[in-house]
Design an enzyme around this catalytic site. Sequence first.
Site, PDB file in Angstrom:
ATOM      1  N   GLY A  60      39.606  32.516  43.817  1.00 55.00           N
ATOM      2  CA  GLY A  60      40.217  32.210  42.428  1.00 55.00           C
ATOM      3  C   GLY A  60      39.882  33.040  41.121  1.00 55.00           C
ATOM      4  N   HIS A  61      38.613  33.651  41.398  1.00 49.33           N
ATOM      5  CA  HIS A  61      38.292  34.501  40.295  1.00 49.33           C
ATOM      6  C   HIS A  61      39.348  35.658  40.508  1.00 49.33           C
ATOM      7  CE1 HIS A  61      34.328  32.570  41.530  1.00 49.33           C
ATOM      8  NE2 HIS A  61      34.227  32.324  40.261  1.00 49.33           N
TER       9      HIS A  61
ATOM     10  N   VAL B 189      43.659  27.872  43.170  1.00 44.64           N
ATOM     11  CA  VAL B 189      43.742  28.738  44.367  1.00 44.64           C
ATOM     12  C   VAL B 189      42.839  27.751  45.541  1.00 44.64           C
ATOM     13  CG1 VAL B 189      43.345  30.723  45.603  1.00 44.64           C
ATOM     14  CG2 VAL B 189      43.907  30.965  43.233  1.00 44.64           C
TER      15      VAL B 189
HETATM   16  P1  AMP Z   1      33.053  29.872  37.671  1.00 39.84           P
HETATM   17  O1  AMP Z   1      32.440  31.225  38.355  1.00 39.84           O
HETATM   18  O2  AMP Z   1      32.874  28.837  38.904  1.00 39.84           O
HETATM   19  O3  AMP Z   1      32.480  29.589  36.536  1.00 39.84           O
HETATM   20  O4  AMP Z   1      34.301  30.121  37.502  1.00 39.84           O
HETATM   21  C1  AMP Z   1      34.752  31.172  36.645  1.00 39.84           C
HETATM   22  C2  AMP Z   1      36.382  30.749  36.351  1.00 39.84           C
HETATM   23  O5  AMP Z   1      37.205  30.766  37.560  1.00 39.84           O
HETATM   24  C3  AMP Z   1      36.659  29.481  35.689  1.00 39.84           C
HETATM   25  O6  AMP Z   1      37.506  29.433  34.808  1.00 39.84           O
HETATM   26  C4  AMP Z   1      37.122  28.750  36.979  1.00 39.84           C
HETATM   27  O7  AMP Z   1      37.979  27.603  36.261  1.00 39.84           O
HETATM   28  C5  AMP Z   1      37.991  29.668  37.664  1.00 39.84           C
HETATM   29  N1  AMP Z   1      37.906  29.112  39.127  1.00 39.84           N
HETATM   30  C6  AMP Z   1      37.066  28.636  39.760  1.00 39.84           C
HETATM   31  N2  AMP Z   1      37.528  28.294  41.059  1.00 39.84           N
HETATM   32  C7  AMP Z   1      38.994  28.456  41.067  1.00 39.84           C
HETATM   33  C8  AMP Z   1      40.035  28.252  41.856  1.00 39.84           C
HETATM   34  N3  AMP Z   1      39.973  27.774  43.000  1.00 39.84           N
HETATM   35  N4  AMP Z   1      41.026  28.698  41.195  1.00 39.84           N
HETATM   36  C9  AMP Z   1      41.504  29.125  40.129  1.00 39.84           C
HETATM   37  N5  AMP Z   1      40.434  29.496  39.416  1.00 39.84           N
HETATM   38  C10 AMP Z   1      38.979  28.822  39.541  1.00 39.84           C
END
Ligand code: AMP
Length: 261
Positions: A35-36, A175
């Site tokens: 996702g990241h 993702v």
């Molecule tokens: P986090 O590290 O969980 O704070 O996420 C950082 C960024 O990655 C945020 O903008 C989240 O929305 C995005 N993100 C986390 N999981 C996913 C995913 N499965 N698909 C797309 N973006 C994601």
Amino acid sequence: MIVTRTVAETRSALEPAHREGSVGLVPTMGALHDGHRSLLGAARAENDTVVMSLFVNPAQFGDSADLSTYPQDEQRDLAAAEKAGVDLVFAPPPDEMYPPGFQTWVEVTELGSTLEGEFRPGHFRGVATIVLKLFEITRPSRAYFGQKDAQQAAVVRTLIRDLALGVELRVLPTVRDADGLALSSRNALLSPAERERALALPRALQTRDRDRALAILGATDGVEVDYVEVAAFDPPVLAGAVRVGSTRLIDNVVLEGGQIA
Ligand code: AMP
């Protein structure tokens, strides 16, 4: 790839980038997954310079157990960032972002107090404050967020508009793993049996019907529902949050032919 720890060194490292072209910022809390990587790939494709922040923001965790169990592996994350073509990683210690005496907060009042905000009071205040501070430090042309956290994206959109921050918001599709579970750093905390139960969340939301989703989740042992609601974000979504064991998971699907999955 440059790694910075302080506001001052980040600002000075980015001076030439701001003179020369566009800067894309991808805020993360680490434990990087695909996702990241999707956000980093879009940022790489659309900007001259890519900045990733790596900061587990204590202010957005209400629950100290959630904060202390949050997966952290900086060496692995730095290697993943480098592979994704990141130019600069800003990985500050908590004191750099919240110096002693810190008392200035940003609150997206209405949007920040519903759904996730209702179950995690203060969460979006922590998010909005750190995002504004990261914007101020890195001054991005574009900032990249995931649709996985649909309400967070909506909060950031409102923050940018209300405070005229002049940052282009880019929201990328969720993702998922092959089994349908949305990728999340917290998935690593699930046992195999819990992961199996967690699959009820994407399955329920795929119905795109609140009552049917609640029925599916209600029939799944070991899944406690915080909420399933239609949310009038842009685009509108059916959003849900559940607890499986001690792990809390959120997910959403876009409604009404929206472009972002
Ligand atoms: P986090 O590290 O969980 O704070 O996420 C950082 C960024 O990655 C945020 O903008 C989240 O929305 C995005 N993100 C986390 N999981 C996913 C995913 N499965 N698909 C797309 N973006 C994601």
